[in-house]
Design an enzyme around this catalytic site. Structure first.
Site, PDB file in Angstrom:
ATOM      1  N   GLU A   1      -3.594  -6.354  -1.835  1.00 42.85           N
ATOM      2  CA  GLU A   1      -4.622  -5.627  -1.847  1.00 42.85           C
ATOM      3  C   GLU A   1      -5.477  -6.033  -3.368  1.00 42.85           C
ATOM      4  O   GLU A   1      -5.699  -5.375  -4.416  1.00 42.85           O
ATOM      5  CB  GLU A   1      -4.604  -4.388  -2.154  1.00 42.85           C
TER       6      GLU A   1
ATOM      7  N   GLU B   1      -2.207  -2.794   7.754  1.00 42.01           N
ATOM      8  CA  GLU B   1      -1.975  -1.510   7.559  1.00 42.01           C
ATOM      9  C   GLU B   1      -2.773  -0.451   8.247  1.00 42.01           C
ATOM     10  O   GLU B   1      -3.878  -0.442   7.733  1.00 42.01           O
ATOM     11  CB  GLU B   1      -2.123  -1.067   5.944  1.00 42.01           C
TER      12      GLU B   1
END
Ligand code: NAG
Ligand code: NAG
Ligand code: NAG
Ligand code: NAG
Ligand code: NAG
Ligand code: NAG
Ligand code: NAG
Ligand code: NAG
Ligand code: NAG
Ligand code: NAG
Ligand code: NAG
Ligand code: NAG
Length: 722
Positions: free
Chosen positions: A187, A258
């Site tokens: 991320e 995710e």
């Protein structure tokens, strides 16, 4: 098992390849990708994966967690690599017990599943410091996660150490192992923007560094829209079908790293539930709308944040709402509904991955996604994206009822095999049965943590010191002490303290003046109270406590190494004691004595339990209950602290920090049976507040299948659609 088809054959083949014995050389698989999916030996794959983090459970649980994941229709297990567990001091490595990542990966392989390995090495994961070892904080000139030589040196060193370890054990697919996909960074996109060009230079360097590791298989970066070729950019989120633009090249597949099965939970915040139906709808929509071919459930099993491992304000249980709960028990209907979904999608996978798609309009919010192969194969997905009510649609002259926000899967373009909103799986509930009650005062002993005064401290500074820089994360606890001369006559004065986080208990002349704390979204807070000061010398001792190293939300972002915690300003009435001689004690006395171990406990002078007191260590003994059911401590009567069993910390607890609804964020705390011996287990708690240990119990945990009738099932299905 007919529906497993060619897929089943591959899993069996993989399992057979590894069961042949350690020395056997196994032909490697060629993992690559095209614009549709990952390719394994040139074949497109629709893959379901689930996150299980090895240090969040005990090694004895791994085989059954993996087996349940396989039974639930997963093809792969995804895990992060936890740098701060593996390299607690520079160059000193630990790969034992819960940290035995090689053993974990080999067990996944033995059960015939693939592995997706997220090395990071920054991993977030609601884990203290995002997995970075705290010693990095003191590397001269370091700036984390940007084009900074000291950081790059250590980050490359650890990445290479892990990759070399996997290679040495033949764990990459190209070597015949289970690892098919590896992640670098995590991320990073928002951090990249904060560092401008330096961020992009780091990103490019990171991608090249990873590719140069020559693992023989693809690398990915999640939440990184500009991931440099050939690294695959992937999506994290609850609704990637709605929020993501897809891969940054037509030659890269759509991967959801995710798919959040619920959400992490901090102290003082409500549990986030995610229904099985919502999860099923968005998974399928991702596959349809974004040509998705790899979906990972984050988490499939969350587990336990043992010890002091979680990030600021995170509770000890992790993603207890996942398909496998904290104890590894199946959570129904989520587990079963996803299993049914995987079975349905697997029936369609060949045509999905190789056929041609046409989208037919069936109504305002209704579409048919139809995939056709060149030998007449046909699979259809009838989507109702309307949120109001069930609707009738006509597809190829047949009428179908579609519940709101649902997708019907027709593996032959005729028969509905599965609908995402219609749960057919069993429902269950979890219950706790007290087995041992620790309700006898005679069975408890107490050790009072002393309150240090300024003249007993040797670590000094002329202003309030930053907490992490002082404790080096050796403890959650830091005493700030000072001694002041009051020339005017004694009386009631206001003590005011500004703290950057997270919790404090303030004492004047050994008497508790009060406590205060922050929360995840605002770790800083102000404490104020009036108390009596005496004429002459007054001793102020303030215990400042961190509930985990920073990483998330307010704490996420650039410059993690510059985050601050601890006291920031201290005033008594109008007098400012911020820049004043302060003395420190890092950690608690009983921590120094390792009072929670057999040896440390026997060397300490304990007293008989009489009444609850603050800053108290409590100890007792118990024998292990028979059976194999999971065990948990019910700490509903306690306040805030940490618990150890036979010297191992089962985690922090903070029962007194209630959710907006007024209940504790977590009442039961996992006690792994592998931490226990048959008799005389040592239970030690450190309790900061006035709380009652006599109401603690050790409970067994079990799930009860609820056999439900059609009417109730219809109600559940209807409720979930609102
Ligand atoms: C691996 O498979 C890809 C796609 O099928 C192919 O282009 C590549 O040449 C193969 N590599 C090896 C080493 O066989
Ligand atoms: C990592 O650094 C250590 C020294 O701290 C060195 O011994 C080791 O060889 C390095 N490993 C790699 C893979 O560069
Ligand atoms: C990063 O790499 C991309 C290609 O992937 C290139 O276009 C860009 O110029 C590079 N940026 C920097 C700052 O080097
Ligand atoms: C996330 O998982 C659920 C449950 O399997 C599924 O329905 C949904 O489509 C997934 N989302 C994506 C984008 O894959
Ligand atoms: C999905 O695949 C179709 C057909 O190959 C293509 O037209 C479409 O652009 C793809 N969608 C995405 C988001 O990649
Ligand atoms: C898909 O469409 C293309 C172009 O129309 C065609 O060449 C190909 O054979 C079709 N594939 C299948 C599996 O039907
Ligand atoms: C479905 O509806 C939601 C709004 O309820 C919208 O955000 C989403 O883009 C729609 N999805 C599709 C595939 O049309
Ligand atoms: C649907 O019905 C119409 C009229 O009865 C017929 O012409 C058509 O072939 C049918 N379509 C299918 C797919 O059966
Ligand atoms: C950490 O402490 C050292 C001395 O112990 C000091 O030189 C340094 O400035 C401190 N750093 C921060 C970020 O507070
Ligand atoms: C302030 O002191 C009073 C009386 O001693 C106590 O009841 C109260 O809880 C204290 N306030 C705080 C914020 O600790
Ligand atoms: C906490 O910090 C924020 C941002 O620095 C500030 O706006 C806020 O006033 C602080 N709150 C307290 C209670 O100190
Ligand atoms: C107290 O002193 C500190 C540093 O000496 C200063 O930053 C702060 O503003 C002072 N507070 C007040 C209320 O004067």
């Amino acid at each position: 098992m007919v529906w497993l088809g060619w897929w089943y054959v591959i899993l069996v083949a993989a399992a057979a390849a590894v069961s042949g014995g350690g020395k056997m050389m196994v032909a490697g698989a060629n993992v690559s990708y095209d614009g549709r999916s990952l390719l394994i030996d040139g074949q497109r794959k629709l893959l379901f994966s689930g996150s299980i983090h090895y240090p969040r459970s005990t090694p004895d649980m791994w085989p059954s967690l993996i087996a349940k994941a396989k039974e639930g229709g997963l093809d792969a297990i995804q895990t992060y690599v936890f740098w701060n567990l593996h390299e607690p001091q520079p160059g000193q490595y630990d790969f034992t017990g819960r940290n035995d990542i090689v053993s974990f990966i080999k067990q996944v392989q033995q059960q015939g599943l693939y592995v997706s390995l997220r090395i990071g090495p920054f991993i977030e994961a609601e884990w203290g410091y995002g997995g970075l070892p705290f010693w990095l904080h003191d590397v001269p000139g370091i700036v984390f996660r940007t084009n900074n030589d000291p950081f790059k040196l250590h980050m490359q060193n650890f990445t290479t150490t892990i990759v070399n370890m996997m290679k040495a054990e033949n764990l990459f697919a190209s070597q015949g192992g289970p690892i098919i996909l590896t992640q670098i960074e995590n991320e990073y996109q928002n951090i990249e923007r904060a560092f401008h060009e330096e961020g992009t230079l780091y990103l490019n360097w990171t991608a090249q560094m990873a590719v140069d590791q020559n693992t023989g298989e693809p690398w990915m970066m999640c939440k990184q829209d500009d991931a440099p070729d050939p690294v695959i950019n992937t999506c994290n989120g609850m609704r990637c079908d709605e929020t993501w633009n897809g891969p940054n090249s037509p030659n890269k597949p759509s991967i959801w790293t995710e798919n959040w099965t619920s959400f992490f939970q901090p102290y003082g915040e409500d549990v986030v539930m995610r229904s099985a139906q919502d999860l099923a709808f968005h998974t399928t929509m991702f596959i349809l709308k974004l040509n998705g071919s790899f979906v990972n459930y984050y988490m499939y099993h969350g587990g336990t944040n043992f010890g002091r491992t979680p990030a600021s304000f995170m509770i000890t249980g992790y993603y207890d709402q996942a398909p496998l709960d904290e104890y590894g028990l199946t959570r129904q209907p989520k587990y079963g509904h996803l299993k049914d979904l995987h079975a349905a999608l697997r029936l369609c996978s060949q045509t999905l991955l190789y056929g041609n798609l046409t989208i037919e309009d069936l109504g305002e919010y209704q579409d048919a996604y139809v995939y056709e192969g060149n030998s007449g194969e046909c699979v259809a997905f009838l989507v109702n994206n309307g949120s109001r009510e069930s609707i009738q649609v006509v597809f190829r002259n047949t009428s179908y009822t579609l519940p709101s926000k649902s997708i019907s899967i027709l593996p032959d373009c005729k028969t509905v095999f599965f609908n995402t909103a219609m749960v057919n799986a069993q429902v269950n509930t979890r219950s706790y049965q007290p087995i041992i009650r620790f309700d006898s005062p005679q069975k408890w002993e107490v050790f009072s943590e002393p309150i240090p005064q300024f003249d007993q401290t040797s670590l000094r500074s002329d202003t309030l010191a930053e907490q992490m820089n002082t404790t080096k994360d050796a403890s959650d606890y830091l005493w700030y002490t000072m001694s002041m001369q009051l020339n005017s006559s004694g009386g009631e004065y206001m003590l005011k303290v500004n703290s950057l986080g997270h919790v404090l208990h303030a004492y004047v002349n050994g008497v508790l003046v009060g406590s205060a704390h922050g929360a995840r979204k605002a770790p800083n807070f102000t404490f104020e109270n009036t108390t009596s000061f005496s004429t002459g010398i007054n001793n102020i001792s303030i215990l400042s406590i961190m509930v985990g190293l920073p990483v998330i939300v307010k704490d996420s972002g650039p410059y993690l190494e510059r985050r601050s915690a601890g006291l920031h300003e201290v005033l008594v009435q109008e007098s400012n004691f911020t820049s004043f001689p302060w003395g420190y004690q890092v950690g608690l006395l009983a921590e120094k004595l390792s009072i929670y171990t057999d040896e440390g406990s026997s060397n300490a002078s304990w007293s008989q339990y009489v009444n609850p007191s603050t800053l108290a260590w409590y100890k007792t003994n118990f024998d292990t209950p028979d059976g194999t059911e999971p065990l948990a401590l019910n700490l509903g009567s306690m306040g805030k602290g940490e618990v150890w069993i036979n010297g191992q910390s089962i985690g922090r607890y903070w029962v007194s920090f209630k959710t907006p609804e007024g209940s504790p964020s977590q009442t039961w705390y996992n006690v792994p049976r592998s931490f226990l011996r048959p008799t005389g287990n040592l239970l030690v708690l450190f309790e900061e507040e006035y709380a009652n240990p006599l109401n603690i119990s050790l409970d067994t945990v079990s799930i009860d299948k609820v056999l439900i009738d059609k009417l109730t099932l219809r109600k559940i299905n209807r409720r979930s659609r609102r």
